[in-house]
Design a protein around this motif. Sequence first.
Motif, PDB file in Angstrom:
ATOM      1  N   ARG A 122      -4.083  13.017  26.790  1.00 53.66           N
ATOM      2  CA  ARG A 122      -3.369  14.370  25.221  1.00 53.66           C
ATOM      3  C   ARG A 122      -3.535  13.877  24.506  1.00 53.66           C
ATOM      4  NH1 ARG A 122       2.566  13.275  28.081  1.00 53.66           N
ATOM      5  NH2 ARG A 122       2.072  14.384  29.472  1.00 53.66           N
ATOM      6  N   ASN A 123      -3.668  12.972  24.120  1.00 55.18           N
ATOM      7  CA  ASN A 123      -3.234  12.587  21.717  1.00 55.18           C
ATOM      8  C   ASN A 123      -5.311  12.987  21.710  1.00 55.18           C
ATOM      9  OD1 ASN A 123      -1.188  12.374  21.717  1.00 55.18           O
ATOM     10  ND2 ASN A 123      -1.028  10.403  22.720  1.00 55.18           N
ATOM     11  N   TYR A 124      -6.313  12.374  22.278  1.00 60.08           N
ATOM     12  CA  TYR A 124      -7.660  12.082  21.946  1.00 60.08           C
ATOM     13  C   TYR A 124      -8.586  13.826  22.030  1.00 60.08           C
ATOM     14  CZ  TYR A 124      -5.299   8.003  19.930  1.00 60.08           C
ATOM     15  OH  TYR A 124      -4.515   7.164  19.300  1.00 60.08           O
ATOM     16  N   PHE A 125      -7.651  14.170  22.612  1.00 56.27           N
ATOM     17  CA  PHE A 125      -9.074  15.191  23.510  1.00 56.27           C
ATOM     18  C   PHE A 125      -9.236  16.322  22.467  1.00 56.27           C
ATOM     19  CE2 PHE A 125     -10.369  15.354  28.207  1.00 56.27           C
ATOM     20  CZ  PHE A 125     -10.676  13.299  28.480  1.00 56.27           C
ATOM     21  N   GLU A 126      -8.154  16.993  22.057  1.00 59.77           N
ATOM     22  CA  GLU A 126      -8.448  17.774  20.862  1.00 59.77           C
ATOM     23  C   GLU A 126      -8.999  17.210  19.362  1.00 59.77           C
ATOM     24  OE1 GLU A 126      -4.834  20.149  18.545  1.00 59.77           O
ATOM     25  OE2 GLU A 126      -4.527  17.973  19.291  1.00 59.77           O
ATOM     26  N   LYS A 127      -8.670  15.816  19.461  1.00 61.77           N
ATOM     27  CA  LYS A 127      -9.568  15.623  18.157  1.00 61.77           C
ATOM     28  C   LYS A 127     -11.397  15.742  18.866  1.00 61.77           C
ATOM     29  CE  LYS A 127      -8.662  11.811  15.461  1.00 61.77           C
ATOM     30  NZ  LYS A 127      -7.707  11.252  15.308  1.00 61.77           N
ATOM     31  N   MET A 128     -11.447  14.819  19.670  1.00 63.15           N
ATOM     32  CA  MET A 128     -12.629  15.216  20.094  1.00 63.15           C
ATOM     33  C   MET A 128     -13.509  16.164  20.427  1.00 63.15           C
ATOM     34  SD  MET A 128     -14.352  12.208  23.459  1.00 63.15           S
ATOM     35  CE  MET A 128     -12.770  11.986  23.262  1.00 63.15           C
ATOM     36  N   PHE A 129     -12.785  17.593  20.833  1.00 62.01           N
ATOM     37  CA  PHE A 129     -13.316  18.725  21.518  1.00 62.01           C
ATOM     38  C   PHE A 129     -12.539  19.818  20.032  1.00 62.01           C
ATOM     39  CE2 PHE A 129     -13.272  16.830  25.620  1.00 62.01           C
ATOM     40  CZ  PHE A 129     -14.495  16.897  25.813  1.00 62.01           C
TER      41      PHE A 129
END
Length: 240
Positions: A85-92
């Motif tokens: 939830r919290n880190y996929f947004e940053k990664m992608f």
Amino acid sequence: MHNVQLFIPCFVDQLYPETGMNMVRVLEKLGCNVHYNPKQTCCGQPAFNAGYWDDAKAVATKFLNDFDKDFYIVGPSGSCTGYVRNYFEKMFANSAEHNLSNKVRGYMYEFTEFLTDVLKVEDVGAVFPGKATYHDACGALRECGIKAGPRKLLDNVKGLEVVEMKECETCCGFGGTFAVKYEPISIGMAQTKVQSALDAGAEYMISTDVSCLMHIQGYIEKNNIPMKTVHIADILASGE
């Protein structure tokens, strides 16, 4: 009927498969249509936490493609759920997978959260005699905001007395590679957690994450402490 896709985290798959099966039993008991893709692997969190972001992104990209984009994804781990939830947004961010990532993130739920927030269930008809305390795993509490839900579910387990321990929100000391890199600190944190549970008079320590429980159970067994750790899915699947 809710269509549910299972995400089985690494620790559950390799060390505690019965917890995954118990999650399935509860979901099916509540009328869910449960699906499992056997080709799924890790969500990528270990590599991400260790600083290997390129490797983590490769694993996370596979994660995005392992699940149907229109069904709920449910897993017995606040840690993995919080990471997605919290880190996929940053990664992608600014990538071709950005929109897909956002959609998958929106369908990702921790097991107890899915029961209370989506299915609106607080009593699954479980029976488990004993006295227990609940450990707020860092991923569930701090990254998913899960606090009251698991306690409501446990309060409705027949025969189970739930007591709060003073250090319920304190980290157990696992933290993945933290336990390896900073072993003395990690052991001291486990000691604090276990002593807090003993002070509360608990026979069992329950949580949403087997990684925490594995770490705590290791300390318990090494020191011959009369207590046992149990994942909440194993509690909720218990019956007469």
